[in-house]
Motif scaffolding. Structure first.
Motif: not given
Ligand SMILES: Nc1ncnc2c1ncn2[C@@H]1O[C@H](COP(=O)(O)OP(=O)(O)O)[C@@H](O)[C@H]1O
Ligand SMILES: [Mg+2]
Lengths: 288, 265
Positions: B49, B164-165
């Protein structure tokens, strides 16, 4: 986007009977729901009145029983709008005067509270500088402000309004500040990616994100305003429900006092509900 | 060779924390070509991240340089739209309103009112959310929220789409359909995408290259695995494909042999 304009299905006629049954069942369920809400308080109210009636109906009781309250004050209950000039007015007119003061004082408190809340919520320097002062001021009881307000304004009307404003401003301010501090980092990141300028950020993110907190503050504030106005009016006089209460006491009209108390309670509840409703209207269903 | 579209040069990140400085990333180097799909995989806490946020400009790197299309990255901007893991839709705006906010802000110089409206609806239709324009975020499922988040990001016409995911919180079936949606859109529009994932199959299915990060602190890029599978990719046809199995095995070995998670037993 377009609403589909399909013809009604052919089966409508066939469904008629069951549909009516469904409707009836729905009505029954609604009626039950309403009963569930209304019946228990009615029962407890009846029990309370019965106890009161029994306890105070003997000779020499210090307070009148409910039956006597109604009998004594029937003229006031039946004619809320009479106006014989001066201070001799119906209860509705007294309450209306009080509400007008609350409206002015509470509006000032809301505006100032939101502005101050935004200031101390978004600037940590302002927070460090002002918060200790506010923490001290907000513990001052409403009526303690009255003498200084009378001295400053030299008139009872603005002094009463000042007392309301200074009472209601703290919860609005503190809740607004908490709301601003609690804006999720995600929203800030979205704003940064979009490159919102400070003004856009305030109106598109800060304000809507803080609305639920502001309304929590307003709800506490309106309740405190109503507490403060009744007390302030008892001292400063003029038309108003607080004055009516004090006047009844001076004339030893206990039944009128009790009637005024009930009206004060009902109006207080109503004010609370109005703010809740306004909050839902503005902030959406998730606000409270 | 062409100048890379996105260039990450010796990027490092040291956080100042209460307990002293914490080195999250060291010497990260990566070149991404236009239209490439890159996934970043690594154990949790390694700095994925952080790296993505640096590319987004949300976090300033403490050393190194990033160039996107020849310009240095020093602040966030709509040319690097981010799809956040927890959707981050604004709850007081409708599905339409959330995308429209971005469109109004980013494209008002180029489009008039009518065009901005059409563009908003178009992007929501692209992710299959054309039927729910007036819904509020709390009225739709997690997968739908992510679709709206993707529509909002795509509507900005970013040079790089950063994710992000994005599917991390979704159930397996919803996740699969969203992966397919993403691949369809990427094939149509040719977006450059960087996607963080902790799912090996997702990484192999979606990416042209898989960037594998070593465990932190001081995480760096450990290996890069090319995935030479033709597109369009169909997940069912891939299960027996030797290239798929090779790439999958390479990532698995990296994650579970060489970079066994310190906390994993
Ligand atoms: N703002 C910050 N301040 C201090 N440490 C941070 C900060 N952001 C992330 N970290 C640390 O950097 C490391 C990498 O975090 P992160 O990038 O979120 O990992 P990942 O996304 O791979 O799970 C973690 O050890 C985390 O605690
Ligand atoms: Mg992460």
């Amino acid at each position: 986007m377009s609403v589909e304009a399909e013809p009604m299905p052919q089966t409508t006629g066939m469904l008629k009977l069951p549909a009516t049954a469904v409707l009836l069942a729905g009505l029954k369920r609604r009626a039950l729901d309403v009963a569930r809400v209304i019946v228990p308080p009615l029962i407890s109210l009846a029990v309370l009145l019965a106890i009161w009636e029994l306890a105070f109906s003997g000779k020499g009781a210090s307070l009148p029983p409910p039956s006597k309250v109604v009998a004594d004050t029937w003229e006031l209950i039946a004619h809320p709008f009479f106006d014989r000039g001066g201070l001799d007015k119906g209860l509705a007119l007294h309450i209306f005067e009080s509400l007008k003061r609350v409206a002015v004082g509470f509006s000032i408190a809301s505006l100032a509270g939101v502005l101050l809340g935004v200031l101390i919520g978004s600037s940590s320097l302002a927070y460090r500088g002002l918060d200790p002062i506010f923490q001290v001021l907000r513990t001052v009881p409403p009526l303690a402000w009255l003498p200084i307000a009378l001295a400053a304004f030299r008139e009872s009307q603005p002094a009463a309004i000042f007392v309301i404003a200074v009472t209601a401003v703290w919860p609005v301010m503190l809740n607004t500040a908490v709301g601003i501090r609690n804006i999720p980092q995600d929203y800030r990141n979205v704003a940064r990616v979009l490159r919102l300028n400070p003004l856009e950020f305030f109106f598109k993110i800060t304000l809507p994100a803080t609305v639920p907190y502001i309304f929590t503050g307003l709800k506490i504030g309106i309740g405190l305003s109503w507490l403060a106005i009744v007390a302030a009016e008892m001292l400063v006089g003029g038309v108003g429900i607080g004055f009516f209460l004090w006047d009844s006491w001076n004339s030893s009209l206990i039944s009128e006092i009790i009637l005024a108390l009930i009206y004060i309670g009902l109006v207080g509840l109503l004010l609370d509900r109005v703010i809740t409703w306004a909050g839902r209207l503005i902030g959406g269903p998730g606000t409270f | 060779m062409n100048r890379p579209y996105l260039q990450i040069d010796n990027v490092g990140m040291v956080f100042d924390t209460a307990k002293g400085s914490f080195t999250a990333l060291v010497d990260v180097n990566l070149k991404v070509a236009r239209g490439e799909v890159i996934s970043i995989i690594g154990h949790s806490g390694c700095g994925k991240s952080t790296l993505l946020n640096i590319v987004a400009g949300l976090t300033r790197n403490t050393s190194g340089v990033l160039l996107l299309d020849g310009k240095e990255i020093d602040s966030p901007g709509p040319d690097r739209a981010v799809v956040f893991q927890n959707h981050s839709l604004l709850p007081w705006l409708s599905v339409y309103g959330n995308v429209k906010l971005a469109v109004d802000k980013v494209l008002s110089a180029r489009m008039d009112r009518r065009q901005r409206h059409d563009w908003t609806v178009h992007n929501l239709e692209l992710v299959g959310m054309g039927h729910a324009l007036d819904k509020r975020p709390h009225e739709i499922s997690g997968g739908m929220k992510q679709r709206v988040g993707i529509a909002r990001a795509l509507a900005m016409e970013p040079k790089v789409l950063l994710m992000d995911e994005p599917f991390g919180a979704l159930d397996a079936l919803t996740r699969a359909t969203l992966q397919d949606t993403l691949m369809d859109i990427q094939a149509k529009l040719g977006n450059t995408v960087i996607i963080i994932t902790h799912d090996v199959d997702e990484a192999v299915l979606l990416s042209d290259r898989i960037v594998m990060m070593t465990n932190g602190p001081s995480a760096r890029i450990g290996e890069i695995c090319e995935v030479a599978l033709p597109r369009p990719r169909r997940r069912l046809e891939l299960t027996e494909n030797p290239e798929y199995l090779r790439a999958r095995g390479a990532v698995m070995r990296f994650l579970y042999e060489r970079q066994r998670h310190p906390k994993a037993a």
